[in-house]
Design a protein around this motif. Structure first.
Motif, PDB file in Angstrom:
ATOM      1  N   THR A  88      -6.415 -13.759 -12.747  1.00 16.08           N
ATOM      2  CA  THR A  88      -5.829 -15.032 -12.326  1.00 16.08           C
ATOM      3  C   THR A  88      -6.515 -15.569 -11.075  1.00 16.08           C
ATOM      4  OG1 THR A  88      -3.704 -14.377 -13.246  1.00 16.08           O
ATOM      5  CG2 THR A  88      -3.676 -16.140 -11.611  1.00 16.08           C
ATOM      6  N   ILE A  89      -6.660 -16.903 -11.034  1.00 18.60           N
ATOM      7  CA  ILE A  89      -7.164 -17.597  -9.847  1.00 18.60           C
ATOM      8  C   ILE A  89      -5.990 -18.316  -9.194  1.00 18.60           C
ATOM      9  CG2 ILE A  89      -8.699 -19.386  -8.957  1.00 18.60           C
ATOM     10  CD1 ILE A  89     -10.541 -18.834 -11.331  1.00 18.60           C
ATOM     11  N   LEU A  90      -5.785 -18.064  -7.914  1.00 26.82           N
ATOM     12  CA  LEU A  90      -4.720 -18.727  -7.167  1.00 26.82           C
ATOM     13  C   LEU A  90      -5.292 -19.937  -6.449  1.00 26.82           C
ATOM     14  CD1 LEU A  90      -1.730 -18.605  -6.081  1.00 26.82           C
ATOM     15  CD2 LEU A  90      -2.676 -17.426  -4.089  1.00 26.82           C
ATOM     16  N   VAL A  91      -4.615 -21.071  -6.590  1.00 27.20           N
ATOM     17  CA  VAL A  91      -5.014 -22.296  -5.905  1.00 27.20           C
ATOM     18  C   VAL A  91      -3.953 -22.644  -4.869  1.00 27.20           C
ATOM     19  CG1 VAL A  91      -5.550 -24.750  -6.153  1.00 27.20           C
ATOM     20  CG2 VAL A  91      -6.265 -23.129  -7.926  1.00 27.20           C
ATOM     21  N   THR A  92      -4.340 -22.671  -3.615  1.00 28.07           N
ATOM     22  CA  THR A  92      -3.449 -23.146  -2.564  1.00 28.07           C
ATOM     23  C   THR A  92      -3.804 -24.603  -2.259  1.00 28.07           C
ATOM     24  OG1 THR A  92      -4.907 -22.493  -0.726  1.00 28.07           O
ATOM     25  CG2 THR A  92      -3.382 -20.819  -1.582  1.00 28.07           C
ATOM     26  N   GLY A  93      -2.845 -25.354  -1.764  1.00 30.48           N
ATOM     27  CA  GLY A  93      -3.085 -26.771  -1.513  1.00 30.48           C
ATOM     28  C   GLY A  93      -3.343 -27.551  -2.789  1.00 30.48           C
ATOM     29  N   ALA A  94      -2.732 -27.131  -3.905  1.00 28.85           N
ATOM     30  CA  ALA A  94      -3.047 -27.717  -5.213  1.00 28.85           C
ATOM     31  C   ALA A  94      -2.531 -29.129  -5.390  1.00 28.85           C
ATOM     32  CB  ALA A  94      -2.496 -26.830  -6.327  1.00 28.85           C
ATOM     33  N   THR A  95      -1.623 -29.573  -4.529  1.00 25.24           N
ATOM     34  CA  THR A  95      -1.127 -30.947  -4.646  1.00 25.24           C
ATOM     35  C   THR A  95      -1.881 -31.905  -3.727  1.00 25.24           C
ATOM     36  OG1 THR A  95       0.602 -30.529  -2.999  1.00 25.24           O
ATOM     37  CG2 THR A  95       1.168 -30.155  -5.307  1.00 25.24           C
ATOM     38  N   GLY A  96      -2.853 -31.386  -2.973  1.00 25.35           N
ATOM     39  CA  GLY A  96      -3.641 -32.229  -2.078  1.00 25.35           C
ATOM     40  C   GLY A  96      -4.773 -32.927  -2.810  1.00 25.35           C
ATOM     41  N   LYS A  97      -5.501 -33.752  -2.083  1.00 23.36           N
ATOM     42  CA  LYS A  97      -6.532 -34.588  -2.697  1.00 23.36           C
ATOM     43  C   LYS A  97      -7.664 -33.762  -3.295  1.00 23.36           C
ATOM     44  CE  LYS A  97      -5.604 -38.692   0.102  1.00 23.36           C
ATOM     45  NZ  LYS A  97      -4.395 -38.190   0.761  1.00 23.36           N
ATOM     46  N   VAL A 135      -4.678 -19.877 -14.186  1.00 22.95           N
ATOM     47  CA  VAL A 135      -4.511 -20.417 -12.844  1.00 22.95           C
ATOM     48  C   VAL A 135      -3.061 -20.323 -12.412  1.00 22.95           C
ATOM     49  CG1 VAL A 135      -4.910 -22.413 -11.353  1.00 22.95           C
ATOM     50  CG2 VAL A 135      -6.365 -22.055 -13.335  1.00 22.95           C
ATOM     51  N   ARG A 136      -2.892 -19.995 -11.145  1.00 22.60           N
ATOM     52  CA  ARG A 136      -1.569 -19.965 -10.521  1.00 22.60           C
ATOM     53  C   ARG A 136      -1.617 -20.836  -9.270  1.00 22.60           C
ATOM     54  NH1 ARG A 136      -0.004 -14.123  -9.055  1.00 22.60           N
ATOM     55  NH2 ARG A 136       0.036 -13.979 -11.338  1.00 22.60           N
ATOM     56  N   VAL A 137      -0.540 -21.549  -9.012  1.00 19.67           N
ATOM     57  CA  VAL A 137      -0.427 -22.414  -7.838  1.00 19.67           C
ATOM     58  C   VAL A 137       0.634 -21.840  -6.918  1.00 19.67           C
ATOM     59  CG1 VAL A 137       0.356 -24.687  -7.042  1.00 19.67           C
ATOM     60  CG2 VAL A 137      -1.186 -24.504  -8.994  1.00 19.67           C
ATOM     61  N   PRO A 152       8.076 -24.962  -4.952  1.00 16.65           N
ATOM     62  CA  PRO A 152       7.625 -24.937  -6.349  1.00 16.65           C
ATOM     63  C   PRO A 152       8.418 -25.849  -7.272  1.00 16.65           C
ATOM     64  CG  PRO A 152       8.704 -22.870  -5.757  1.00 16.65           C
ATOM     65  CD  PRO A 152       8.510 -23.639  -4.488  1.00 16.65           C
ATOM     66  N   GLU A 153       9.688 -26.086  -6.971  1.00 11.66           N
ATOM     67  CA  GLU A 153      10.510 -26.914  -7.843  1.00 11.66           C
ATOM     68  C   GLU A 153      10.020 -28.354  -7.898  1.00 11.66           C
ATOM     69  OE1 GLU A 153      11.728 -24.918  -5.511  1.00 11.66           O
ATOM     70  OE2 GLU A 153      12.621 -23.336  -6.744  1.00 11.66           O
ATOM     71  N   ASN A 154       9.373 -28.809  -6.829  1.00 13.00           N
ATOM     72  CA  ASN A 154       8.932 -30.199  -6.765  1.00 13.00           C
ATOM     73  C   ASN A 154       7.416 -30.358  -6.770  1.00 13.00           C
ATOM     74  OD1 ASN A 154      11.598 -31.427  -6.492  1.00 13.00           O
ATOM     75  ND2 ASN A 154      11.663 -30.427  -4.488  1.00 13.00           N
ATOM     76  N   ALA A 155       6.705 -29.321  -7.166  1.00 10.75           N
ATOM     77  CA  ALA A 155       5.242 -29.389  -7.171  1.00 10.75           C
ATOM     78  C   ALA A 155       4.753 -30.330  -8.268  1.00 10.75           C
ATOM     79  CB  ALA A 155       4.659 -27.998  -7.383  1.00 10.75           C
ATOM     80  N   SER A 182       1.741 -29.984 -16.454  1.00 12.81           N
ATOM     81  CA  SER A 182       2.772 -29.195 -17.130  1.00 12.81           C
ATOM     82  C   SER A 182       2.170 -27.902 -17.668  1.00 12.81           C
ATOM     83  CB  SER A 182       3.385 -29.995 -18.278  1.00 12.81           C
ATOM     84  OG  SER A 182       2.408 -30.319 -19.233  1.00 12.81           O
ATOM     85  N   GLY A 183       2.956 -26.854 -17.605  1.00 12.10           N
ATOM     86  CA  GLY A 183       2.506 -25.557 -18.063  1.00 12.10           C
ATOM     87  C   GLY A 183       1.802 -24.729 -17.019  1.00 12.10           C
ATOM     88  N   THR A 184       1.543 -25.327 -15.843  1.00 19.28           N
ATOM     89  CA  THR A 184       0.884 -24.584 -14.776  1.00 19.28           C
ATOM     90  C   THR A 184       1.854 -23.584 -14.165  1.00 19.28           C
ATOM     91  OG1 THR A 184      -0.476 -26.508 -14.255  1.00 19.28           O
ATOM     92  CG2 THR A 184      -0.342 -24.787 -12.588  1.00 19.28           C
ATOM     93  N   SER A 185       1.392 -22.369 -13.944  1.00 24.28           N
ATOM     94  CA  SER A 185       2.210 -21.354 -13.289  1.00 24.28           C
ATOM     95  C   SER A 185       2.328 -21.695 -11.801  1.00 24.28           C
ATOM     96  CB  SER A 185       1.569 -19.971 -13.455  1.00 24.28           C
ATOM     97  OG  SER A 185       2.262 -19.006 -12.692  1.00 24.28           O
TER      98      SER A 185
END
Length: 284
Positions: free
Chosen positions: A2-11, A27-29, A34-37, A41-44
Motif C-alpha cells: 500500500t502507498i499512503l498519501v498524506t495531504g490528499a485533499t490539497g492541490k 492507495v490509502r489516504v 476521514p468522514e469529510n475527506a 469514491s472507494g478510496t481507503s
C-alpha cells in the motif's frame, strides 16, 4: 503493498492520489477528518494526524511507501515513526529555496526549516527517500482570483518579478514517478516549470484563458504585506517580497529552470499558459 498519501485533499495531493489510482496502485489516504475527506469514491481513508505521530501507526500498517505533505515541524517524528512501522520509501516535497541557489535563498526564513526537515527524513526515516524541491506553485495565482472577479484588477507589488513557477500536476507526476520507480533514492530534485514567467505575463495568460479582461495595478509592497500576513507567516511574506523585488530588478537572479519534470516523468513540464487554461473557471 500500500502507498499512503498524506495531504490528499490539497492541490498537489489530490493529483498524486488520482494518478496512483489510475495506475492501479493500492492507495490509502490519511486525514484528521476521514468522514469529510473529499476523495474519489472507494478510496481507503483512515484517521491520522502528522502532528500526532502515535495516531499514524494504524495508518502506516502494511504501508510500503508514503507521499509526505510538508508539515515541517512534524517531519522528524514522522520519519522515525515510519521507520519503526516498516515503511520502505518516503517521497517528501519541501521548496526550491532549500536548494540554496542564491545567497538570497540561503538567507530566507524557510531555508533552515526546509533543510532541517529534509535532514530529519534522511537521517532518521526509512532507508529509501526522495526529496522534491518545487518552485513556487502556479496555484499561487489563485490569490488574484477574488480581485479578478470583482473588478478585473490584479494588484501586485512587483508585477515584473519572474519565476519558473510549477504546475501542481507536474509536481504530483514527479512524486508518483519517484514513488513507483527506482533510481531516485537519496536524491533531491529541484522541480520547476519550463521557463521563467513574470507575474504580469501570468495575468495576461489568465486573461486570455478565462476571456476576462484583466489589468495589473502596482501597489506598495507594505500594502501587500499587511494583507498577506493575515494568511501567511510573516517570514514567508518577507521571503516572497525579497525574491520578487530582486528578480524584478534583475531577472537573472531568478530560480534556474531545471529538467526535473522531464527527467522523472518522461515529458516536458507544463507551461503557465496550460495552468491558466486548466484554472480558467476560477477567474470567471
Amino acid at each position: 503493498m500500500t502507498i499512503l498519501v498524506t495531504g490528499a485533499t490539497g492541490k498537489t495531493g489530490r493529483h498524486v492520489l488520482r494518478e496512483l489510482l489510475a495506475a492501479g496502485e493500492d492507495v490509502r489516504v490519511s486525514t484528521r477528518d476521514p468522514e469529510n475527506a473529499d476523495v474519489p469514491s472507494g478510496t481507503s481513508v483512515v484517521r491520522g494526524d502528522l502532528s500526532d505521530p502515535e495516531s499514524l501507526y494504524p495508518a502506516l500498517d502494511g504501508v510500503s511507501s508514503v507521499f509526505l505533505f510538508p508539515v515541517l515541524d512534524a517531519i522528524p517524528a514522522f520519519a522515525a515513526t515510519a521507520k519503526r512501522a516498516g515503511v520502505e520509501k518516503v517521497v517528501l516535497f519541501t521548496g526550491a529555496w532549500a536548494a540554496g541557489h542564491t545567497a538570497r535563498d540561503r538567507a530566507s526564513w524557510v531555508y533552515p526549516r526546509y533543510r532541517a526537515a529534509e535532514t530529519a527524513l534522511a537521517e532518521n526515516g526509512p532507508e529509501r527517500w526522495t526529496v522534491l524541491r518545487p518552485a513556487p506553485f502556479a496555484t499561487n495565482a489563485l490569490w488574484w482570483a477574488p480581485g479578478a472577479r470583482a473588478d478585473g484588477v490584479v494588484r501586485l507589488p512587483h508585477p515584473d518579478a519572474v519565476c519558473p513557477v510549477v504546475h501542481e500536476a507536474d509536481l504530483a507526476a514527479a512524486a508518483v514517478a519517484a514513488l513507483r520507480t527506482d533510481g531516485h533514492h537519496g536524491r533531491w530534485y529541484t522541480v520547476t516549470g519550463p521557463a521563467p514567467v513574470s507575474q504580469a505575463e501570468q495575468v495576461a495568460a489568465i486573461a486570455e484563458a478565462s476571456g476576462r479582461p484583466l489589468r495589473v495595478e502596482r501597489i506598495d509592497p507594505e500594502v501587500w504585506r499587511s494583507g498577506a500576513e493575515r494568511f501567511l507567516r510573516p517570514g514567508i511574506v518577507a521571503d516572497l517580497l525579497n525574491e520578487w523585488s530582486q528578480t524584478e530588478a534583475d531577472p537573472a537572479t531568478a530560480l534556474p529552470v531545471t529538467s526535473a519534470v522531464e527527467d522523472l516523468t518522461g515529458r516536458p513540464a507544463r507551461t503557465f499558459a496550460r495552468w491558466a487554461a486548466d484554472h480558467a473557471g476560477d477567474f470567471r
